[in-house]
Design an enzyme around this catalytic site. Structure first.
Site, short mmCIF file in Angstrom:
data_model
loop_
_atom_site.label_atom_id
_atom_site.label_comp_id
_atom_site.label_asym_id
_atom_site.label_seq_id
_atom_site.Cartn_x
_atom_site.Cartn_y
_atom_site.Cartn_z
N GLY A 1 -4.98 0.37 -13.78
CA GLY A 1 -6.18 -0.11 -13.08
C GLY A 1 -7.43 0.27 -13.86
N SER B 1 -2.29 4.30 -14.52
CA SER B 1 -3.18 3.96 -15.66
C SER B 1 -3.48 2.47 -15.82
CB SER B 1 -2.64 4.50 -17.00
OG SER B 1 -2.87 5.88 -17.13
N TYR C 1 -8.08 2.78 -15.60
CA TYR C 1 -7.83 3.37 -16.91
C TYR C 1 -7.41 2.35 -17.98
CZ TYR C 1 -8.48 8.25 -15.40
OH TYR C 1 -9.01 9.45 -14.96
N ASN D 1 -7.52 11.56 -11.25
CA ASN D 1 -8.25 12.01 -12.44
C ASN D 1 -8.11 13.53 -12.50
OD1 ASN D 1 -10.57 13.30 -11.03
ND2 ASN D 1 -10.90 11.20 -10.35
N ASP E 1 -6.14 6.38 -5.84
CA ASP E 1 -6.59 7.76 -5.57
C ASP E 1 -7.48 7.79 -4.32
OD1 ASP E 1 -7.06 10.47 -6.00
OD2 ASP E 1 -8.47 10.17 -7.66
N ASP F 1 0.84 -1.19 0.00
CA ASP F 1 0.00 0.00 0.00
C ASP F 1 0.88 1.25 0.00
OD1 ASP F 1 -1.79 2.01 0.52
OD2 ASP F 1 -2.60 1.11 2.34
N GLY G 1 -9.67 3.32 -6.55
CA GLY G 1 -8.31 2.80 -6.65
C GLY G 1 -7.33 3.47 -5.70
N1 AR6 Z 1 -1.22 1.38 -3.18
C1 AR6 Z 1 -0.57 1.13 -4.32
N2 AR6 Z 1 -1.18 0.79 -5.47
C2 AR6 Z 1 -2.53 0.71 -5.45
C3 AR6 Z 1 -3.29 0.98 -4.28
C4 AR6 Z 1 -2.58 1.34 -3.11
N3 AR6 Z 1 -3.20 1.62 -1.96
N4 AR6 Z 1 -4.61 0.82 -4.60
C5 AR6 Z 1 -4.67 0.44 -5.90
N5 AR6 Z 1 -3.42 0.38 -6.42
P1 AR6 Z 1 -5.97 2.80 -10.39
P2 AR6 Z 1 -5.61 4.32 -12.89
C6 AR6 Z 1 -2.97 0.02 -7.77
O1 AR6 Z 1 -7.25 2.24 -10.89
O2 AR6 Z 1 -5.69 3.10 -13.71
C7 AR6 Z 1 -9.35 6.51 -9.93
O3 AR6 Z 1 -10.74 6.44 -9.76
C8 AR6 Z 1 -3.92 -0.73 -8.67
O4 AR6 Z 1 -3.96 -2.11 -8.31
O5 AR6 Z 1 -5.91 3.28 -8.98
O6 AR6 Z 1 -4.53 5.33 -13.21
C9 AR6 Z 1 -8.88 7.91 -10.30
O7 AR6 Z 1 -9.67 8.90 -9.68
C10 AR6 Z 1 -3.26 -0.51 -10.02
O8 AR6 Z 1 -2.15 -1.40 -10.16
O9 AR6 Z 1 -5.48 4.06 -11.30
C11 AR6 Z 1 -9.03 7.92 -11.78
O10 AR6 Z 1 -10.36 8.21 -12.17
C12 AR6 Z 1 -2.70 0.91 -9.90
O11 AR6 Z 1 -2.73 1.21 -8.50
C13 AR6 Z 1 -8.70 6.50 -12.18
O12 AR6 Z 1 -8.98 5.70 -11.03
C14 AR6 Z 1 -3.46 1.96 -10.67
O13 AR6 Z 1 -4.87 1.67 -10.62
C15 AR6 Z 1 -7.24 6.32 -12.51
O14 AR6 Z 1 -7.03 5.02 -13.02
#
Ligand code: AR6
Length: 172
Positions: free
Chosen positions: A117, A115, A119, A22, A32, A8, A30
């Site tokens: 997750g 991006s 995205y 975003n 964020d 984390d 996620g």
């Molecule tokens: N620590 C580290 N990595 C994490 C954590 C954490 N606590 N939680 C999730 N991940 P994503 P995106 C990983 O979806 O694709 C949001 O709603 C996750 O498993 O968080 O850039 C924003 O507001 C994945 O490997 O980000 C945007 O709308 C990685 O973080 C949108 O999602 C990225 O997944 C951005 O999408």
């Protein structure tokens, strides 16, 4: 020195953690969502004053209740098949986050897999871009951490770090 950590990102005591945000910078799901929950409502209030962030750019905020001193929010591209500038925009998100950290004199920085997750960016391709840009900055930081939330992502980062050893700014 580029480290791969599994876990984390909100737990890391570094000068800055990068948020895969975003363009509103006001929170989401996620990583964020996790960062906003751990930082407290002050982060959202602070970010309201920043007026958003276009894809590929980055903005800096205090870490508030986080162990990290700052949050650098960047907006990665939504994957739309790869022909809409996604590689360049993803490389820019990493590069602009590093440049902002350097401008603030920061020496340690942790990134999530931007991006890959919600995205939808394919993990292998995104990791090759992330590592290519990280290689360009490794001499200017004490610690660069690729913070992977799951074992599969961490395994891909470890392999790509082995394969890509030099800077190639645009991704590849
Ligand atoms: N620590 C580290 N990595 C994490 C954590 C954490 N606590 N939680 C999730 N991940 P994503 P995106 C990983 O979806 O694709 C949001 O709603 C996750 O498993 O968080 O850039 C924003 O507001 C994945 O490997 O980000 C945007 O709308 C990685 O973080 C949108 O999602 C990225 O997944 C951005 O999408």
């Amino acid at each position: 020195m580029i480290e791969v950590c599994e876990g984390d990102i909100t737990r890391l005591e570094v000068d800055a953690i990068v948020n895969a945000a975003n363009s509103s910078l006001l929170g989401g799901g996620g990583v964020d969502g996790a960062i906003h929950r751990a930082a407290g409502p002050e982060l959202r209030e602070y970010n309201r004053g920043l007026g958003g962030c276009p894809t590929g750019e980055a903005r800096i905020s205090p870490g508030f209740r986080l162990p990290a001193r700052h949050v650098i929010s960047t907006v990665g591209p939504v994957w739309r098949g790869g022909g809409h500038g996604e590689p360049e925009l993803l490389a820019s998100a990493y590069r602009n986050s590093f440049e902002l950290a350097l401008a603030h004199g920061l020496r340690s920085i942790a990134f999530p897999a931007i991006s890959t997750g919600v995205y939808g960016y394919p993990l292998e391709a995104a990791t090759r871009i992330a590592v290519s840009v990280m290689r360009c900055y490794e001499d200017r930081f004490e610690r660069i951490i690729a913070c992977c939330y799951d074992a599969e992502t961490a395994a891909v980062y470890r392999r790509v770090l082995d394969e890509i050893r030099d800077c190639s700014e645009g991704g590849e």
